[in-house]
Design a protein around this motif. Structure first.
Motif, PDB file in Angstrom:
ATOM      1  N   CYS A  93       9.483  -4.411  -8.726  1.00 14.79           N
ATOM      2  CA  CYS A  93       8.820  -3.172  -8.323  1.00 14.79           C
ATOM      3  C   CYS A  93       8.187  -3.359  -6.952  1.00 14.79           C
ATOM      4  O   CYS A  93       7.350  -4.258  -6.766  1.00 14.79           O
ATOM      5  N   GLY A  94       8.575  -2.518  -6.017  1.00 19.19           N
ATOM      6  CA  GLY A  94       7.989  -2.553  -4.689  1.00 19.19           C
ATOM      7  C   GLY A  94       6.623  -1.889  -4.663  1.00 19.19           C
ATOM      8  O   GLY A  94       6.150  -1.329  -5.654  1.00 19.19           O
ATOM      9  N   THR A  95       5.997  -1.941  -3.498  1.00 17.75           N
ATOM     10  CA  THR A  95       4.623  -1.450  -3.354  1.00 17.75           C
ATOM     11  C   THR A  95       4.526  -0.147  -2.577  1.00 17.75           C
ATOM     12  O   THR A  95       3.445   0.409  -2.433  1.00 17.75           O
ATOM     13  N   GLY A  96       5.631   0.338  -2.057  1.00 23.47           N
ATOM     14  CA  GLY A  96       5.607   1.440  -1.102  1.00 23.47           C
ATOM     15  C   GLY A  96       5.778   0.928   0.315  1.00 23.47           C
ATOM     16  O   GLY A  96       6.266   1.645   1.192  1.00 23.47           O
ATOM     17  N   LEU A  97       5.384  -0.309   0.539  1.00 24.68           N
ATOM     18  CA  LEU A  97       5.588  -0.961   1.831  1.00 24.68           C
ATOM     19  C   LEU A  97       6.727  -1.971   1.785  1.00 24.68           C
ATOM     20  O   LEU A  97       7.160  -2.477   2.830  1.00 24.68           O
TER      21      LEU A  97
ATOM     22  N   GLY B  94       1.430  -3.673  -7.667  1.00 21.23           N
ATOM     23  CA  GLY B  94       1.469  -4.572  -6.529  1.00 21.23           C
ATOM     24  C   GLY B  94       0.783  -4.026  -5.295  1.00 21.23           C
ATOM     25  O   GLY B  94       0.271  -4.788  -4.475  1.00 21.23           O
ATOM     26  N   SER B  95       0.755  -2.693  -5.138  1.00 16.57           N
ATOM     27  CA  SER B  95       0.135  -2.098  -3.955  1.00 16.57           C
ATOM     28  C   SER B  95      -1.348  -2.410  -3.866  1.00 16.57           C
ATOM     29  O   SER B  95      -1.937  -2.323  -2.781  1.00 16.57           O
TER      30      SER B  95
ATOM     31  N   ARG C 220       7.828  -7.875   2.733  1.00 24.48           N
ATOM     32  CA  ARG C 220       8.593  -8.900   2.014  1.00 24.48           C
ATOM     33  C   ARG C 220       7.971  -9.233   0.659  1.00 24.48           C
ATOM     34  O   ARG C 220       8.365 -10.206   0.009  1.00 24.48           O
ATOM     35  N   ALA C 221       6.988  -8.437   0.219  1.00 27.70           N
ATOM     36  CA  ALA C 221       6.263  -8.740  -1.014  1.00 27.70           C
ATOM     37  C   ALA C 221       6.533  -7.683  -2.079  1.00 27.70           C
ATOM     38  O   ALA C 221       6.583  -6.481  -1.787  1.00 27.70           O
ATOM     39  N   LEU C 222       6.699  -8.117  -3.320  1.00 27.13           N
ATOM     40  CA  LEU C 222       6.943  -7.208  -4.437  1.00 27.13           C
ATOM     41  C   LEU C 222       6.566  -7.874  -5.746  1.00 27.13           C
ATOM     42  O   LEU C 222       6.366  -9.087  -5.817  1.00 27.13           O
TER      43      LEU C 222
ATOM     44  N   LYS D  61       9.313   3.445  -9.164  1.00 27.75           N
ATOM     45  CA  LYS D  61       7.981   3.919  -8.771  1.00 27.75           C
ATOM     46  C   LYS D  61       6.943   3.087  -9.501  1.00 27.75           C
ATOM     47  O   LYS D  61       7.151   2.713 -10.656  1.00 27.75           O
ATOM     48  N   GLU D  62       5.823   2.808  -8.844  1.00 23.26           N
ATOM     49  CA  GLU D  62       4.770   2.029  -9.486  1.00 23.26           C
ATOM     50  C   GLU D  62       4.188   2.781 -10.682  1.00 23.26           C
ATOM     51  O   GLU D  62       3.949   3.988 -10.616  1.00 23.26           O
ATOM     52  N   ILE D  63       3.949   2.037 -11.752  1.00 34.90           N
ATOM     53  CA  ILE D  63       3.286   2.576 -12.928  1.00 34.90           C
ATOM     54  C   ILE D  63       2.622   1.412 -13.646  1.00 34.90           C
ATOM     55  O   ILE D  63       3.185   0.311 -13.715  1.00 34.90           O
ATOM     56  N   ASP D  64       1.414   1.626 -14.158  1.00 37.31           N
ATOM     57  CA  ASP D  64       0.689   0.551 -14.842  1.00 37.31           C
ATOM     58  C   ASP D  64       1.525  -0.018 -15.981  1.00 37.31           C
ATOM     59  O   ASP D  64       2.048   0.729 -16.810  1.00 37.31           O
TER      60      ASP D  64
END
Length: 317
Positions: free
Chosen positions: A153-157, A122-123, A134-136, A182-185
């Motif tokens: 999954c969040g984006t870090g933001l 998402g990042s 507000r986005a995920l 944590k983000e992962i493909d």
């Protein structure tokens, strides 16, 4: 009840619309190809609601639920009063980034922005948009109308409050969300699924078995346990002294087979054609829609089974 906008209403988006409408929400539909809304999404949503009603009857009729689904000809019309936006357009970074940039400028300040992406972090498309906190990602399993898992999954933001609000929203809609921390493909489900399929390609490609036999190993073997318990609990119950005992006995074999597995197996178009031919011999492509309906009925039957007895725990002792 909330106002939910489903943007992109192919198989996944129309499945989401059925979920949200059954949960009592008003659902606005928009697709860049307007004809898709009328020629595909609305008939599919109606058929889905009827099938769900047969397996899991609701207080309302499918027709009453369908009345809450509103086709929209313009993106602004679909999202301007939305509490939640569920995006399900094609897997293209540039398309998603441009879409969310536009949506972010149209929706109310409190609206949650949720993407159904199945593989893209998402990042890469949710960070440079208005109010990225507000986005995920809310990655479903196809079809989400029948399979309750959704990976958040969040984006870090993304604000923690947004993730928790999304989690509560999906639980209220009858889904079963998990949080990917944590983000992962590929998130969790696709990494597990594609790893298994990659090794299956290796086994077929090197002549150990056929594609049909791989499917039988799953349906007649692994799936009979995994429909009720996952791989970790399966191992825990397969040894008298639990997971530690299972690994104590079989750990070296597990590591060796993990090293022997060919998840990077170099399959090509000829192998794809071979497997396609094997599958099409028993399930011709023109019969896939009927087979999908059969699959969906079986999924619902499995969910009814899962909703019955639960695994005993310490409270039963």
């Amino acid at each position: 009840m909330a106002n939910v906008a489903c943007i992109g209403v192919g198989t996944v988006g129309s499945g989401w619309a059925a979920v949200f409408a059954r949960a009592g929400h008003t659902v606005s539909l928009f697709d860049a190809k307007e004809d898709t809304v009328y020629s595909f999404a609305m008939p599919r949503i109606e058929a889905t609601l009827r099938q769900l009603h047969e397996a899991m009857p609701a207080a309302e009729t499918p027709g009453e639920i369908l009345d809450r689904v509103i086709p929209c000809g313009k993106l602004r019309q679909a999202v301007e009063n939305a509490d939640y936006v569920q995006e399900s357009v094609r897997e293209d970074i540039d398309v998603k980034r441009a879409l969310f940039d536009e949506i972010g400028r149209l929706v109310p300040a409190t609206c949650l922005l949720l993407s159904s992406t199945s593989a893209l972090p998402g990042s890469r498309f949710l960070s440079d948009i208005p109010a990225p906190e507000r986005a995920l990602v809310a990655h479903p399993v196809n079809p989400p109308s029948h399979i309750p898992l959704v990976e958040l999954c969040g984006t870090g933001l993304t604000a923690p409050e947004s993730i928790e609000a999304a989690r509560a929203f999906y639980i209220d809609a009858g889904m079963d969300p998990i949080v990917v921390r944590k983000e992962i493909d590929g998130f969790i489900l696709n990494r597990l699924q594609y790893t298994l399929v990659a090794e299956a390609m290796h086994l077929v490609g090197e002549g150990y078995c056929t594609a049909e036999e791989v499917d039988r190993v799953i349906t007649s073997g692994l799936a009979l346990r995994w429909a009720s318990i996952g791989p970790f609990m399966t191992a825990h119950l397969n040894a008298r002294d639990g997971f530690a005992g299972f690994v104590g006995q079989l750990g070296p074999m597990m590591k060796k087979m993990g090293q022997d597995a060919r998840t990077d197996y170099d399959w090509g178009p000829e192998m794809v054609e071979t497997i396609h031919g094997q599958l099409s011999a028993s399930q011709p492509v023109e019969t896939i829609p009927a087979a999908q309906a059969w699959r969906d009925r079986r999924i619902l039957a499995t969910r009814k089974m899962q909703a019955g007895d639960r695994i005993p725990d310490k409270s039963d002792n």
